[in-house]
Design an enzyme around this catalytic site. Sequence first.
Site, PDB file in Angstrom:
ATOM      1  N   ASP A   1       0.819  -1.203   0.000  1.00  0.00           N
ATOM      2  CA  ASP A   1       0.000   0.000   0.000  1.00  0.00           C
ATOM      3  C   ASP A   1       0.860   1.264   0.000  1.00  0.00           C
ATOM      4  O   ASP A   1       1.807   1.382   0.784  1.00  0.00           O
ATOM      5  CB  ASP A   1      -0.900  -0.015   1.243  1.00  0.00           C
ATOM      6  CG  ASP A   1      -1.829   1.176   1.301  1.00  0.00           C
ATOM      7  OD1 ASP A   1      -2.704   1.286   0.432  1.00  0.00           O
ATOM      8  OD2 ASP A   1      -1.669   2.003   2.224  1.00  0.00           O
TER       9      ASP A   1
ATOM     10  N   GLU B   1       1.617  -0.015  -4.845  1.00  0.00           N
ATOM     11  CA  GLU B   1       0.731   1.108  -5.137  1.00  0.00           C
ATOM     12  C   GLU B   1       1.581   2.359  -5.025  1.00  0.00           C
ATOM     13  O   GLU B   1       2.156   2.632  -3.960  1.00  0.00           O
ATOM     14  CB  GLU B   1      -0.435   1.193  -4.159  1.00  0.00           C
ATOM     15  CG  GLU B   1      -1.343   2.383  -4.468  1.00  0.00           C
ATOM     16  CD  GLU B   1      -2.265   2.786  -3.329  1.00  0.00           C
ATOM     17  OE1 GLU B   1      -3.269   3.460  -3.596  1.00  0.00           O
ATOM     18  OE2 GLU B   1      -1.964   2.443  -2.167  1.00  0.00           O
TER      19      GLU B   1
END
Length: 581
Positions: free
Chosen positions: A244, A281
């Site tokens: 993330d 990401e």
Amino acid sequence: MQFDVWAPQADRVTLQCDGATRALERDPERVGWWTGRAQAVDGTRYGFGLDGGAVLPDPRSRRQPDGPDGLSAVVDHGRYAWRTPWQGRGLPGAVLYELHVGTYTREGTLDAAAERLDHLAELGITHVELMPLTPVPGRHGWGYDGVAPWAVHEPYGGPEALKRFVDRAHELGLGVVLDVVHNHLGPSGNHLPAFGPYFTDTHQTPWGAAVNLDAPGSDEVRAYFLESALAWLRDYRLDGLRLDAVHALHDTRARHFLEELSAAVDGLAAEVGRPLFLVAESDLNDPRIITPRGEHGLGLHAQWNDDFHHALHTALTGESQGYYADFARAPLAALAKTLNRGYFHDGTYSSFRGRDHGRPLDRGRVGAHRLLGYSQTHDQIGNRAQGDRLSATLSPGLLACAATLTLTAPSTPMLFMGEEWAAGTPWQYFTDHTDPELAEAVRQGRRREFAAHGWAEEDVPDPQDPATRERSCLDWSEPEREPHARVLSWYRRLIGLRRELPDLTAPDLADTKVAYDEEGRWLAFRRGDVRVAVNLGKQPAAIPLGTGRLRVLAAWDPVLAPGPDGLLQVPGESCVVLTQA
């Protein structure tokens, strides 16, 4: 059993294990570590006391049966008898499926989700990407405010349920990817600061002080997150991790944490004899993230590509607010650029950021499969005020166009759960914070955020209302009826073509030849012998595909192969895939 904990600032550390308390000793070989032994078996509850304070859960807890603030429990990973031999499944040629365990089924458990995995195998999915599983307050949440980065959220079923899920996925030939969060921990149940310098004010993030990757004490913090990542891949036989928001991992050291992590994962892959991969990401548009370490990159294996999403979303919907503004001026031109060059912002000016952004990909060195392309994700749906999917406003034909572009583009495609049948359920932002003050702060913050964009307060769902989560659960009766069944059939056909036609998984971005008409709202591209044409306009369009005999492989609406003039007549809001006859 040996118990160890890193607590460099403590003068005295005790272990409470199965109701008994005993003092731990400083480890003579590891600075800041404390160690001791006690009788324990799988399920034994334990915790650590620092300098006479309250007993806290283990920072490296493998299980939190009573939630983030409760005692930890011993997990004996050797107890589970794996049923399915698994040689692994790498990223090239993959089709990923992002899944939230708590809303994939009404039951919201890993076991319930496992019972629905045959649907994904029949669809042609290769990897299930699970949203974060670490413990969060209460029962339901997105997972990004989790704590205990080794543990599985107990309401989902805990560690054993995850193993059963992975076993079932592998039995069906599906790889499993887990979304992990290294850039912050949740605001509730995070006890790491009591143990050591896990965070630093040297850098700030949207969540406050940054994870300490480069300040004093950072060696152990880096090892903490690195070993957590390896544990997921090793102990649960996962095939990959999605990292993330890596742009929030602030690290000024000569060897970046991501480089260290990618080297460790590649080492584990060699050790276990199966492919493992990391997907980042990142909004940096920095190709060094996915460039091999031997070529002075960080060595991650792939990244989400929001530029493809933003260009596609803008072309489909006409939306132009926020970061869509950069793409809305000429959305088909932006989409064409992402199909051929990967990034849209590759050193170009971004009005949203007020500066130049990104740098070009070296298409000769970075294969197309290293970019993940998608029309919808948990972020791009759930961070809308009402969590509305594309299916809430677009016709089935435009949804088919979105699927066609996603599943025939050079990048690795990823779907968001329910997208494949044009799910009528929204996917909204929901929480279950047990701290009343935090719950109210989240509720009011959400309302203020969207009020600034013109939304009325009553139109923004209350994240703490159980009905918000309930609305977000998939309705598994939908795929059996129209128009959902037709959309699902189209996805199956496209994924089948991707599996059958080598040109659709070819790694060369530069080999994609694109034509488009901004005013006519059509786009066509060629990948080897394959031609793809989409008409986003309401009126039929004559789309030039060149001379030569072409055969229709799949068409949303009936079409005839192009005539001698090379023009293909495509109905409005429709799409077609062809190949050389």
